[in-house]
Write a protein that holds these residues in place. Structure first.
Motif, mmCIF file in Angstrom:
data_model
loop_
_atom_site.group_PDB
_atom_site.id
_atom_site.type_symbol
_atom_site.label_atom_id
_atom_site.label_comp_id
_atom_site.label_asym_id
_atom_site.label_seq_id
_atom_site.Cartn_x
_atom_site.Cartn_y
_atom_site.Cartn_z
ATOM 1 N N LEU A 63 -9.835 -4.897 -13.668
ATOM 2 C CA LEU A 63 -11.090 -5.474 -13.179
ATOM 3 C C LEU A 63 -11.335 -5.078 -11.727
ATOM 4 C CD1 LEU A 63 -10.675 -9.062 -14.664
ATOM 5 C CD2 LEU A 63 -12.095 -7.201 -15.566
ATOM 6 N N PHE A 64 -12.590 -5.197 -11.277
ATOM 7 C CA PHE A 64 -12.942 -4.892 -9.891
ATOM 8 C C PHE A 64 -12.234 -5.872 -8.953
ATOM 9 C CE2 PHE A 64 -15.849 -5.588 -6.235
ATOM 10 C CZ PHE A 64 -15.771 -4.309 -5.697
ATOM 11 N N GLN A 65 -11.534 -5.341 -7.971
ATOM 12 C CA GLN A 65 -10.746 -6.189 -7.060
ATOM 13 C C GLN A 65 -11.590 -6.548 -5.833
ATOM 14 O OE1 GLN A 65 -7.464 -6.965 -8.014
ATOM 15 N NE2 GLN A 65 -8.059 -5.925 -9.897
ATOM 16 N N ASP A 66 -12.329 -7.664 -5.938
ATOM 17 C CA ASP A 66 -13.266 -7.933 -4.844
ATOM 18 C C ASP A 66 -12.584 -8.321 -3.533
ATOM 19 O OD1 ASP A 66 -12.505 -10.309 -5.894
ATOM 20 O OD2 ASP A 66 -14.502 -10.908 -6.593
ATOM 21 N N ASP A 67 -11.299 -8.715 -3.575
ATOM 22 C CA ASP A 67 -10.619 -9.003 -2.305
ATOM 23 C C ASP A 67 -10.299 -7.716 -1.537
ATOM 24 O OD1 ASP A 67 -8.763 -8.282 -4.277
ATOM 25 O OD2 ASP A 67 -7.113 -9.221 -3.176
ATOM 26 N N LEU A 68 -10.167 -6.600 -2.266
ATOM 27 C CA LEU A 68 -9.911 -5.310 -1.603
ATOM 28 C C LEU A 68 -11.205 -4.659 -1.149
ATOM 29 C CD1 LEU A 68 -7.257 -3.612 -3.935
ATOM 30 C CD2 LEU A 68 -6.864 -4.992 -1.889
ATOM 31 N N TYR A 69 -12.300 -4.999 -1.831
ATOM 32 C CA TYR A 69 -13.570 -4.323 -1.540
ATOM 33 C C TYR A 69 -14.682 -5.323 -1.209
ATOM 34 C CZ TYR A 69 -11.123 -0.481 -3.818
ATOM 35 O OH TYR A 69 -10.196 0.479 -4.150
ATOM 36 N N THR B 213 -3.302 3.604 -1.922
ATOM 37 C CA THR B 213 -3.636 2.708 -3.035
ATOM 38 C C THR B 213 -2.883 1.391 -2.925
ATOM 39 O OG1 THR B 213 -3.688 4.729 -4.345
ATOM 40 C CG2 THR B 213 -3.829 2.689 -5.557
ATOM 41 N N VAL B 214 -3.553 0.308 -3.354
ATOM 42 C CA VAL B 214 -2.865 -0.986 -3.489
ATOM 43 C C VAL B 214 -2.553 -1.147 -4.973
ATOM 44 C CG1 VAL B 214 -3.092 -3.490 -3.299
ATOM 45 C CG2 VAL B 214 -4.096 -2.021 -1.561
ATOM 46 N N PRO B 215 -1.265 -1.218 -5.362
ATOM 47 C CA PRO B 215 -0.963 -1.304 -6.804
ATOM 48 C C PRO B 215 -1.423 -2.643 -7.388
ATOM 49 C CG PRO B 215 1.046 -1.401 -5.470
ATOM 50 C CD PRO B 215 -0.078 -1.242 -4.518
ATOM 51 N N ARG B 216 -2.236 -2.590 -8.436
ATOM 52 C CA ARG B 216 -2.688 -3.803 -9.134
ATOM 53 C C ARG B 216 -2.612 -3.550 -10.627
ATOM 54 N NH1 ARG B 216 -6.227 -7.141 -5.630
ATOM 55 N NH2 ARG B 216 -4.854 -7.341 -3.833
ATOM 56 N N LYS B 217 -2.228 -4.578 -11.386
ATOM 57 C CA LYS B 217 -2.111 -4.408 -12.845
ATOM 58 C C LYS B 217 -3.469 -4.472 -13.535
ATOM 59 C CE LYS B 217 2.627 -5.888 -13.720
ATOM 60 N NZ LYS B 217 3.166 -6.677 -12.613
ATOM 61 N N SER B 218 -4.375 -5.294 -12.990
ATOM 62 C CA SER B 218 -5.652 -5.537 -13.667
ATOM 63 C C SER B 218 -6.601 -4.347 -13.546
ATOM 64 C CB SER B 218 -6.312 -6.768 -13.064
ATOM 65 O OG SER B 218 -7.648 -6.847 -13.477
ATOM 66 N N VAL C 224 0.867 -1.195 0.000
ATOM 67 C CA VAL C 224 0.000 0.000 0.000
ATOM 68 C C VAL C 224 0.890 1.227 0.000
ATOM 69 C CG1 VAL C 224 -1.549 1.380 1.417
ATOM 70 C CG2 VAL C 224 -1.936 -1.064 1.217
ATOM 71 N N PHE C 225 0.605 2.182 -0.894
ATOM 72 C CA PHE C 225 1.410 3.408 -0.850
ATOM 73 C C PHE C 225 0.493 4.629 -0.811
ATOM 74 C CE2 PHE C 225 0.608 2.827 -5.315
ATOM 75 C CZ PHE C 225 0.523 4.100 -5.851
ATOM 76 N N GLY C 226 0.982 5.641 -0.109
ATOM 77 C CA GLY C 226 0.205 6.876 0.021
ATOM 78 C C GLY C 226 0.724 7.916 -0.943
#
Length: 475
Positions: A362-368, A355-360, A19-21
């Motif tokens: 798509l909706f990241q259901d593990d984060l939300y 933010t959690v850096p993700r390449k995709s 996670v980076f701010g």
């Protein structure tokens, strides 16, 4: 091979490790705001998906700004404020069930509840929807019930906690025997059946407010003399921040079923700023913002020992005067934003995005996972009668779309109107005239709202009837 396994053991797997701010660009800040200088350890800022509210310096009373989120840039000195208090405002909190309703507590010993117009303030607002009077000293803590509508808790320097039914303007529960000294903070648990308090006597108390009894208590949760904070986690445990005897800042975790020993205590650094904890129950990440610090530390809480895992620190050059924390439904899920803070400087408010850096894309259901929505589970009366309701959850898959402005109702006229103003001097007479005017105005608005609602419901019936006729024809 063995070394690899050791490494795996040392480096804990977590989706929040990276996670980076990031502070937003200058033109997305709120500039030229005279942030309050009151010496009180509240966050001075409250945000929701529509507005950011900031307590400001005000001559001859207390005031706070309410800005639509998009109103960034330089804020004009003449921008309208909410300015009904006669003493400095100490704490503000947005209603979780209505994004247009905000409550404020002040040095003038009152709590006021305000309804903000749909697009923000056009002129300064000095008339609250309701005034709640019951404290004998300044009111420094305000917090809405998480799941019951119109239930508001306030705590004052009279060491009292009052729980109000805002819909009727009445104090329903008064806890005045439990705290021998100043209360530093009060928070509700997830379904609002218990509250947790931190007090100047160094004790942490878990209280059942409706039974008016202390369920669990820990004396000297932190040895240091400086202020503590205590919050509930979603599993019912309590997280506290405080100071050791050597003035080191600490973070501790407690199980209310056994408060003898802390589950874990983490020592951090030596600094005198009070650590304000902000907790995300969906991801179990807690963010610590020290008053006067220039950093935000964040930790992940898990169910297995050592329970508290340091993730990272977001650091800037400028110290923070206060901090607002956006509810989950106000975040941008397309950018994998898991938290947003509104950091107060001396003259501006600066959003900081986590933010959690993700390449995709798509909706990241593990984060939300599904999160608390704006609908209430209970009416105030049901809660005061002993019912409990868990938060009503919503999915953020398509982003949160704010609903229409819900009208905030007070069942009786402004509570001030019920005060006996007969046999009063000319000054009181003019005050009572103003009050009766505001009462009449409120009555008028409520009447209009009722007539519009009646109209809507009659049209709904008519639509249903026509649809029925259509279906009959179709058959």
């Amino acid at each position: 091979m063995a070394a690899n396994q050791d490494m795996k053991r040392v480096v804990r797997q977590s989706k929040f490790r990276h996670v980076f701010g990031q502070a937003v660009k200058n033109d997305q800040c709120y500039d030229d705001i005279r942030v309050s200088r009151v010496t009180w350890d509240s966050s001075f800022c409250a945000v929701n998906p529509k507005f950011v509210a900031i307590i400001i310096e005000a001559s001859g009373g207390g005031a706070f700004l309410v800005l639509p989120l998009l109103k960034t840039g330089r804020i004009d000195k003449s921008y309208p404020t909410v300015c009904g208090h006669t003493g400095p405002v100490l704490d503000i909190d947005w209603c979780p069930h209505n994004d247009h309703v905000i409550a404020s507590g002040s040095e003038d010993c009152t709590v006021m509840v305000w309804q903000i117009p749909e697009n923000g303030l056009v002129t300064s607002m000095a008339e609250p929807v309701v005034v709640l009077e019951g404290h004998s000293k300044r009111v420094g803590i305000i917090t809405w019930h998480p799941t019951a509508r119109n239930v508001l808790l306030s705590a004052g320097c009279d060491n009292q906690i009052i729980i109000w039914n805002v819909g009727t303007g009445e104090a329903m529960i008064t806890l005045d025997e439990m705290h021998p000294d100043v209360i530093y903070n009060v928070t509700w648990n997830r379904n609002g059946s218990l509250i947790c308090t931190a007090c100047k006597d160094k004790a942490i108390r878990v209280i059942d407010p409706r039974k008016e009894m202390i369920v669990a208590e820990k004396e000297k949760a932190h040895e240091g003399a400086r202020p503590m904070r205590a919050i509930f986690l979603s599993n019912g445990n309590v997280l506290t921040t405080g100071f050791s005897r050597m003035s080191e800042r600490q973070l501790a975790l407690w199980n209310p079923d056994n408060m003898e020993e802390a589950m874990t205590v983490n020592e951090m650094d030596t600094s005198n700023g009070v650590l304000l904890p902000f907790y995300d129950p969906d991801t179990n990440v807690v963010y610590l913002c020290g008053k006067g610090d220039s950093s935000i530390r964040y930790f992940e809480i898990t169910d297995e020992a050592p329970y508290v895992h340091f993730l990272s620190t977001f650091a800037t050059k400028e110290p923070q005067r206060g901090m607002g924390y956006m509810p989950k439904r106000g975040l941008d899920v397309n950018k994998c934003e898991i938290a947003r803070f509104y950091k107060l400087h001396e003259r501006k408010c600066e959003p900081i995005v986590m933010t959690v850096p993700r390449k995709s894309d798509l909706f990241q259901d593990d984060l939300y996972p599904d999160t608390s929505g704006p609908d209430h589970a209970l009416e105030a009366e049901e809660w005061f009668d002993g019912k409990n309701g868990d938060p009503i959850l919503i999915s953020l898959k398509n982003g949160y779309v704010p609903g229409k402005n819900r009208e905030f109702k007070v069942v009786k006229k402004n509570i001030l109107d019920s005060k006996n103003t007969e046999n009063s001097g000319p000054a009181n007479k003019s005050a009572s005239q103003t009050q009766s005017k505001s009462g009449a105005k409120l009555e008028e608005i409520l009447k209009e709202v009722k007539s519009l609602k009646d109209l809507v419901s009659s049209q709904d019936k008519r639509i249903a009837k026509l649809e029925e006729q259509m279906s009959n024809i179709a058959i």
